[in-house]
Motif scaffolding. Structure first.
Motif, PDB file in Angstrom:
ATOM      1  N   PRO A 101     -18.722  -0.198 108.396  1.00  0.00           N
ATOM      2  CA  PRO A 101     -18.523  -0.730 109.582  1.00  0.00           C
ATOM      3  C   PRO A 101     -19.877  -1.408 109.917  1.00  0.00           C
ATOM      4  N   ILE A 104     -20.369  -5.382 109.255  1.00  0.00           N
ATOM      5  CA  ILE A 104     -19.767  -6.296 109.974  1.00  0.00           C
ATOM      6  C   ILE A 104     -20.182  -6.645 111.576  1.00  0.00           C
ATOM      7  N   LYS A 105     -21.002  -5.561 111.907  1.00  0.00           N
ATOM      8  CA  LYS A 105     -21.301  -5.432 113.304  1.00  0.00           C
ATOM      9  C   LYS A 105     -22.310  -6.788 113.555  1.00  0.00           C
ATOM     10  N   GLY A 110     -16.560  -8.797 112.944  1.00  0.00           N
ATOM     11  CA  GLY A 110     -16.606  -7.047 113.396  1.00  0.00           C
ATOM     12  C   GLY A 110     -16.048  -6.792 114.617  1.00  0.00           C
TER      13      GLY A 110
END
Length: 297
Positions: A101, A104-105, A110
């Motif tokens: 995760p 893609i923050k 995201g």
């Protein structure tokens, strides 16, 4: 008891499958490099998309067991647990895309990843692909692998994230096709939904547990809430939640014409905890309050 293998990092998933870690947050896995295996359970702290190319028994997800066929694409989100139920040793074949995760923050992907509902579909709702679609998936994986093998520069992350996003958008298209071409599998879902609602409102359940939810209906029909919602949307143009609300209003209209019942009694019979919530929904949907509707008609 089956061993639970936890994959909190991309490296852990790579190591389990004998693949080199080229980037700490994203990887394309070649399962042919993995050791032969049999029954096991997996916990994912990552987003993982698996393209399966070998029969390896059934896949267990939650309480149900599903046919995990060749040529299928299966999606996992962080926090999910699944297990392969095979008593025989098998050699994994196929590929997977895994990304943390954190990768893609701060990106458009995201912010929108939750919109890809197939990450919460049940395994029975895996994506069954044509050869042409499978090639598009492999092309996407190859482009990501190329970037991972390329020396990291200021463009690397943007290119990989955009390729993942394009791949997921293709999967949205493929699922739309599947909703149509596998219509025989889903045939009768709307009728079963209607029968379920009729049975629900004809019982004591509204007074006992309240209004039926989308999750409740999906569970009764052995579907995930997201997949069920997509099916109903394709069939009716309404979301499953809107369909339930319309049913409630139709039943409410009928009950309101009983002069022996107050609006509060009708609301409680339908499963509303507070009568004012029924009145508010009724006015929003019909244009009149329940009392006004009764008087006008």
């Amino acid at each position: 008891m089956e061993e639970l293998v936890r994959f909190e990092t991309v490296k852990a998933y790579n190591d389990f499958n004998n693949n080199e870690t080229l980037h700490p947050l994203v990887s394309v896995i070649d399962f042919s490099k993995a050791n032969p295996r049999q029954k096991y359970k997996m916990y994912f702290g990552l987003y993982v998309v698996i393209l399966k190319d070998v029969n390896c028994g059934d896949l267990q997800y939650g309480r149900a067991t599903y046919d995990y066929q060749e040529g299928t694409l299966v999606f996992f989100a962080p926090g999910q647990v699944a297990g392969v139920r095979s008593n025989e040793l098998f050699q994994p074949q196929g590929y997977a895309l895994a990304f943390h995760p954190d990768f893609i923050k701060g990106t458009t992907l995201g912010r929108q990843i939750h919109e890809y509902g197939f990450f919460s579909y049940n395994m029975s709702e895996a994506l069954h692909m044509s050869q042409r679609e499978r090639q598009i998936v492999l092309d996407s994986f190859n482009k990501i692998q190329y970037e991972l093998e390329h020396a990291i520069d200021k463009h690397s992350r943007k290119l990989v994230v955009s390729t993942i996003e394009l791949f997921l958008n293709y999967c949205v298209r493929f699922y739309d096709r599947q909703f149509i071409t596998r219509e025989d599998v889903h045939k009768g879902i709307l009728e079963k939904f209607e029968t379920l609602l009729n049975g629900y409102f004809g019982s004591e359940k509204p007074q006992e547990i309240g209004l039926p939810t989308v999750a409740y209906c999906a569970d009764e029909l052995n579907l995930s809430a997201n997949y069920f919602g997509e099916l109903i949307k394709k069939e009716t143009g309404k979301s499953a939640h809107e369909y339930i609300q319309a049913k409630v209003i139709d039943l409410g209209k009928e009950k309101i014409f009983d002069p022996n019942k107050s609006v509060s009694e009708v609301a409680y019979e339908l499963g509303f905890k507070y009568p004012q919530h029924f009145t508010r929904l009724f006015k929003k949907q019909v244009g009149n309050t329940p009392n006004d509707y009764r008087n006008v008609n």
